[in-house]
Design an enzyme around this catalytic site. Structure first.
Site, short mmCIF file in Angstrom:
data_model
loop_
_atom_site.label_atom_id
_atom_site.label_comp_id
_atom_site.label_asym_id
_atom_site.label_seq_id
_atom_site.Cartn_x
_atom_site.Cartn_y
_atom_site.Cartn_z
N HIS A 1 47.65 23.79 39.42
CA HIS A 1 47.05 23.93 40.76
C HIS A 1 45.97 22.88 41.00
O HIS A 1 45.96 22.19 42.03
CB HIS A 1 46.46 25.34 40.88
CG HIS A 1 45.59 25.56 42.07
ND1 HIS A 1 46.08 25.97 43.30
CD2 HIS A 1 44.26 25.45 42.24
CE1 HIS A 1 45.09 26.09 44.16
NE2 HIS A 1 43.96 25.78 43.54
N ASP B 1 40.04 21.05 40.78
CA ASP B 1 39.99 22.12 41.78
C ASP B 1 38.57 22.34 42.28
O ASP B 1 38.33 22.54 43.47
CB ASP B 1 40.55 23.40 41.16
CG ASP B 1 40.74 24.52 42.18
OD1 ASP B 1 41.14 24.24 43.32
OD2 ASP B 1 40.50 25.69 41.83
N HIS C 1 47.70 20.69 48.79
CA HIS C 1 48.26 21.41 47.64
C HIS C 1 49.40 22.32 48.08
O HIS C 1 50.48 22.34 47.47
CB HIS C 1 47.18 22.25 46.95
CG HIS C 1 47.73 23.33 46.06
ND1 HIS C 1 48.15 24.55 46.56
CD2 HIS C 1 47.97 23.37 44.73
CE1 HIS C 1 48.61 25.29 45.56
NE2 HIS C 1 48.51 24.60 44.45
N HIS D 1 43.28 21.78 49.96
CA HIS D 1 44.14 22.90 49.57
C HIS D 1 45.39 22.98 50.44
O HIS D 1 46.44 23.44 49.98
CB HIS D 1 43.35 24.22 49.60
CG HIS D 1 42.64 24.49 48.32
ND1 HIS D 1 41.43 23.90 48.00
CD2 HIS D 1 42.97 25.27 47.25
CE1 HIS D 1 41.05 24.32 46.80
NE2 HIS D 1 41.97 25.15 46.32
#
Length: 364
Positions: free
Chosen positions: A270, A169, A256, A253
């Site tokens: 995540h 991340d 994601h 992101h």
């Protein structure tokens, strides 16, 4: 250009036994009644550190998901209890929920992370999901956390997969900040600070990430572990704190968020999905040499490089389209990269699959 800077919590300390000072700090502020929000696993990890210090709080477990409804429920409890402050104890979703509840209730929030997995302890925002775990939105709050207390021995309870996901991340901080700012001809100082923090994230995590994982597995809060932990929490948080919209999120992101539409990925952390998103973003930017650089690092750390490693093994054309449609949905940050065509995202995902297969086992 207006940049709203929320560079840091009001007070931050990372050192052994820092939690023992919390009762005295609350007393100095004349705070005698608070609400402590936690998860089941996080309280199991934190209770040996917090039970002995007798905090003046009502303890409430959150429901396992950071939703607007859950934040409102907890804010309501805080109001019913006439709480003067809220403490969040846990991982990213717990802390995001505590921040959101504190914002709804108009109360200061104290954050105590129990794992190293993202910059939620530092960032003045929360990521919201629906009850099923699908991404909804993220909300930036008007003020930062009042206090952030990091106990290294508590962070050593982090399951290794969470630290690995946290590295994934936080690696995205550089690639997304770079995509948002590389073509800015006159970067404000705040953006330069943000970019420098993002570059620091990349450099430290690549150099010391594997050593930090070894330290965690050996339960040693040594310099490598602490540098990586603070890189994820502090440097990672500074990227968005100083860069504002120029230091937050871009393509990785959004990928994601698109992946959250696939039930197969709901068990994936995540940071693992974001790490895969970095590769897709780089493919969109046609930066395949950077993908080549990252592949051995991903392989060494155990980060996913292809959909199969995210649990997606069937009907790839179909699932790529579902994820790509989600990635380019209205309001997604991938639009900052001027990408709005889901077919382009599908092509990038296909190219990652092909490139990784052709370069499997590559070394730097």
């Amino acid at each position: 250009m207006t940049i709203n800077i929320k560079g840091a919590p009001n007070y931050y300390v990372c050192e052994d036994n820092i939690l023992e000072s919390l009762p005295a700090k609350l007393s100095e502020l004349n705070w005698t009644n608070g609400l402590l929000i936690h998860g089941d696993a996080s309280w199991k990890a934190a209770s040996p550190f917090l039970d002995p210090i007798d905090l003046p709080v009502k303890r409430v477990a959150y429901n396992g998901q950071c939703t607007h409804a859950e934040a409102a429920r907890l804010a309501g409890i805080a109001a019913d209890e006439a709480a003067q402050f809220i403490i969040g104890v846990g991982g990213g979703k717990v802390l995001d929920t505590a921040k959101a509840a504190a914002n709804d209730a108009g109360l200061p929030v104290i954050l105590i992370p129990t794992i190293v997995s993202n910059c939620s302890p530092w960032a003045s925002l929360s990521v919201f999901y629906d009850e099923a775990g699908n991404f909804v939105e993220y909300t930036v709050f008007p003020r930062s956390a009042f206090m952030l207390l990091v106990e290294p021995k508590l962070l050593l309870t982090t399951p290794a997969p969470y630290l690995i996901a946290g590295i994934g991340d936080t690696l995205a901080k550089w690639y997304e900040a770079d995509a948002l700012t590389e073509n800015m001809t006159d970067q404000p100082l705040a953006v330069q600070i943000s970019r420098n923090a993002a570059k620091l994230c990349r450099d430290i995590l690549i150099a010391e990430g594997d050593a930090a994982i070894c330290s965690l597995q050996s339960k040693r809060a040594d310099s490598a572990f602490l540098r990586v932990a603070e890189t994820i929490i502090m440097a990672g948080g500074m990227v968005g704190g100083f860069g504002d919209e120029y230091g937050r999120i871009a393509g990785a992101h959004s990928i994601h968020n698109g992946l959250t539409r696939l039930a197969e990925t709901h068990e994936q952390l995540h940071g693992n999905k974001v790490a895969y998103g970095i590769l897709v973003q780089l493919a969109l930017e046609e930066k395949f040499e950077e993908i080549r650089t990252l592949l051995p690092i991903y392989q060494k750390l155990g980060l996913p490089t292809v959909l199969k490693e995210l649990g997606v093994k069937e009907d790839l054309d179909k699932v790529m389209k579902i994820a790509a449609d989600g990635a380019v949905a209205p309001g997604e940050s991938i639009h900052f990269m001027h990408v709005s065509d889901s077919e382009k995202v599908v092509e990038a995902m296909r190219s990652v699959e092909t490139f990784v297969a052709a370069n499997k086992g590559v070394t730097q």
